[in-house]
Design an enzyme around this catalytic site. Sequence first.
Site, PDB file in Angstrom:
ATOM      1  N   GLN B 117       0.808  -1.079   0.126  1.00 13.61           N
ATOM      2  CA  GLN B 117       0.054  -0.066   0.046  1.00 13.61           C
ATOM      3  C   GLN B 117       1.028   1.278  -0.039  1.00 13.61           C
ATOM      4  OE1 GLN B 117      -1.968   0.475   3.882  1.00 13.61           O
ATOM      5  NE2 GLN B 117      -3.438   1.693   2.960  1.00 13.61           N
ATOM      6  N   SER B 120       0.828   6.536   2.861  1.00 15.36           N
ATOM      7  CA  SER B 120       1.474   7.646   3.598  1.00 15.36           C
ATOM      8  C   SER B 120       2.818   8.027   3.053  1.00 15.36           C
ATOM      9  CB  SER B 120       1.746   6.850   4.807  1.00 15.36           C
ATOM     10  OG  SER B 120       0.754   6.296   5.544  1.00 15.36           O
ATOM     11  N   SER B 152       4.684  -1.586   4.311  1.00 19.95           N
ATOM     12  CA  SER B 152       4.990  -3.119   4.787  1.00 19.95           C
ATOM     13  C   SER B 152       4.915  -3.808   3.709  1.00 19.95           C
ATOM     14  CB  SER B 152       3.783  -3.862   5.855  1.00 19.95           C
ATOM     15  OG  SER B 152       2.700  -2.790   5.980  1.00 19.95           O
ATOM     16  N   GLU B 235      -8.933  -1.230   5.712  1.00 17.04           N
ATOM     17  CA  GLU B 235      -7.912  -1.411   6.641  1.00 17.04           C
ATOM     18  C   GLU B 235      -8.319  -1.308   8.121  1.00 17.04           C
ATOM     19  OE1 GLU B 235      -4.921   1.689   6.059  1.00 17.04           O
ATOM     20  OE2 GLU B 235      -3.418   0.330   6.888  1.00 17.04           O
ATOM     21  N   SER B 398      -4.812   6.867  12.966  1.00 11.80           N
ATOM     22  CA  SER B 398      -4.383   6.836  14.452  1.00 11.80           C
ATOM     23  C   SER B 398      -5.922   7.130  15.349  1.00 11.80           C
ATOM     24  CB  SER B 398      -3.535   8.368  14.751  1.00 11.80           C
ATOM     25  OG  SER B 398      -4.586   9.306  14.654  1.00 11.80           O
TER      26      SER B 398
END
Lengths: 377, 438
Positions: B117, B120, B152, B235, B398
């Site tokens: 992915q 970010s 990741s 997610e 978050s």
Amino acid sequence: MSMTFTEEQDEFRESVRRFLEQKSSSADVRRLMETDEGYDPAVWQQMAGQLGLQGLALAEEYGGSGYGFIEQIAVLEEMGRALLCAPYFSTVVLAGTALVQSGDDAAKRDLLPGIADGSTIATLAWVENPAEWGTGSLSTTAKRSGDGYTIDGSKTLVLDGHTASLILVVAQADGGPSLFASGASASGLTRRKLETLDMTRKVAALEFAGTPARLIADEGAAAGILERTLRLAVVALAAEQVGAAQKCLDMSVEYAKLRVQFGRPIGSFQAIKHKCADMLLEVESARSAAYYAAWAAAGGSDELPLVASLAKVCCSDALASAATENIQIHGGIGFTWEHDAHLYYRRAKSAEQFLGSPFEHRDLLAQRLLAGEGVSP
Amino acid sequence: MTATGESAPTTGEAVRSQVRAFLDENFDRDISLRTWLERVADSGWASPQWPAQWFGKGLPADLAAVAFDEFRKAKAPGPPAGLGRMLAAPTIIAHGTDEQKQRFVRRILTGADAWCQLFSEPGAGSDLASLQTRAEPDGDECVVNGQKVWTSGAHGADLGMLLARTDVGVPKHRGLTCFAFEMDQPGVEVRPLKQMTGDAQFAEVFFTGARVPAANVIGDLNGGWRVAMTTLMNERAGLGAGSGLGFPISAPAGRRIQQQLEQPVGEFLASGMSTTIAAASAGAMVGGNMQLLLLLAKARGRDGDGNVRQQIARLYTLSQLNRWNGLRAREAAQAGQRAGAAASVGKLMASHIARQWRETAMTIAGGDGMLAGPDGPLGGGVARQSLFAPAPSIYGGSDQVQRNIIGERVLGLPKDPDIFRDVPFRDLTAGTQPKPAS
């Protein structure tokens, strides 16, 4: 295990909510909490007559409607939401359950119909030491006298003990802790209403001096009856706490949308928004725990002792923090007598201690986990 | 596409018997892992919660979980458990063209492709829409320049879900596009990112004149924000309350492991390379860790300590609540009610559980909590988990973002006024980075 209410159960809950909106408004609660009796006899009769709430979970042969613990939980959640002022927890959840759990058919036949039809207000008097909710340090005694017994000793934290016409009392007999039934007008009984933090829940201290009483079940049976009764009462209290906590969240969210400061509704500030989100997390989790425990109780699951403590822990915590944050979100108006926030806060802090604090129930929970319960390898 | 003549089962028993029939007929430890995964993909059982016409069965989550349970009983490996199946496939199924669904989704299920992915950036975390990586049209391709972070599985990935800026002249949410991006090309550099635990589970990805065909745009050009919302929702759900969408044993995926796919299934299972996911749900995984802490408390003679017992009860309470919240949400979804807060609530609970595990473990460990590695309690496990505990409240949105979602979308509280809503991206300051030249 399922945790879904049927459509019929949802409709029933809705009718209870509507009834309570009419009969237990904020004005009603405030009027009744200032009285010594703490309830409205006319509403109490309507609860029994129109909705059958007192006999909801009692078998039809005792004048009940034969529903189960799940319907009972839905009713208690609504009563918690409305802060209903009535001797329901004492009469139905404590005394009614103790009689059912006693297995004493004659006593059930004699005493349960009065509970179901609203003519009896009943309670369970077992606490002597406010630091202990079991029967460990029982000093009230019962002596045989003719066909019956006489009771000597004192009890405290007796819910609605000053208005109850039927008092179930735990006392030490020759055969061990035993359950007895006594009437309000029995000789040698002195009742004193105590001042309470939660004015919507009345409590009394009782003194027994040679008070005549009738044995329920066998001598020595009270420890088991009490254990089973309190386990169910803990789950019932958890449901009440969920209803009250949801109301606190609803009040907070409504106010956060209305109240404008710095030119914006305060709910648009993350400081307030995040408090509301955390309240939702706790309230929803508490609801999951109360429902899970209710279904465990209804199904007679082995898990009940463990999940009852878990439900008491998180429903107490959820209501305590929802009631506290509700005051904070309301600011100054939330600290006034005229606003209802303090009524929920009083209920929260009182219910948190009732039937064992979260601290005590976490310890019970850990003991069971360390003994191998509840964790799959 | 699936080629099952059967109609979708509506009861747990029906699912069980259909899966058993499929396994009886097709599962064979002597066929290659690749052949097995192809059979599973084409049967619809690889992701039974997906639509029936796109490799699934259209089943609700609780019935899908029954299928996974039958695979567990048969010790049959399921499709790869990575981000391809968790994020890319559901996003492509929701927003891609039919051609893209054919091209990408089956290869995810058969282990042919591994995905990462690429969302970010150093300058765009919670404010993802302010990202700066550019994708500029050049013929029937786009040229990509910029940097992604916290990726990741970037090292072994064949493709990435890339969110990049295709128009700087419009407000930030309206100039983004989502691409299926080929990782194996010049102009892509993957660097491991050492995190505070000392491990490197994530990577930074740098793009210098990398290329992606316009045919790989998922959804509309400049319509990437809507597409990304689908990815992020999956997610949240995947990281939070037990989604129940896991196979106990999963095959690996991607170009780097293609030779492993040629080995017989039996050999793969015996090799220990099979990723055994201890439990389908985060709650159950914590339940496993719970057992470990109970043993640790007893072994250290700490089980009579009041503080230790309070912490043990707190951890157990949170993990059970997470399970039961998930259960209630699945029942509500099945009854057709809106799932509402479920994914965000589960995500917040996962953060609480990670922190509570740390507090419980440290309370039991006492002074030995100062030690790590083989010298530390649980062979360093307490130190490792304690160092990892700050991560769940940051990754995948978050805690603060989850609270905004609950506050605004569930409780209906007003949004924070966004004074930059109508400002073109090129006029914004983003992150701590200098503004991109436009």
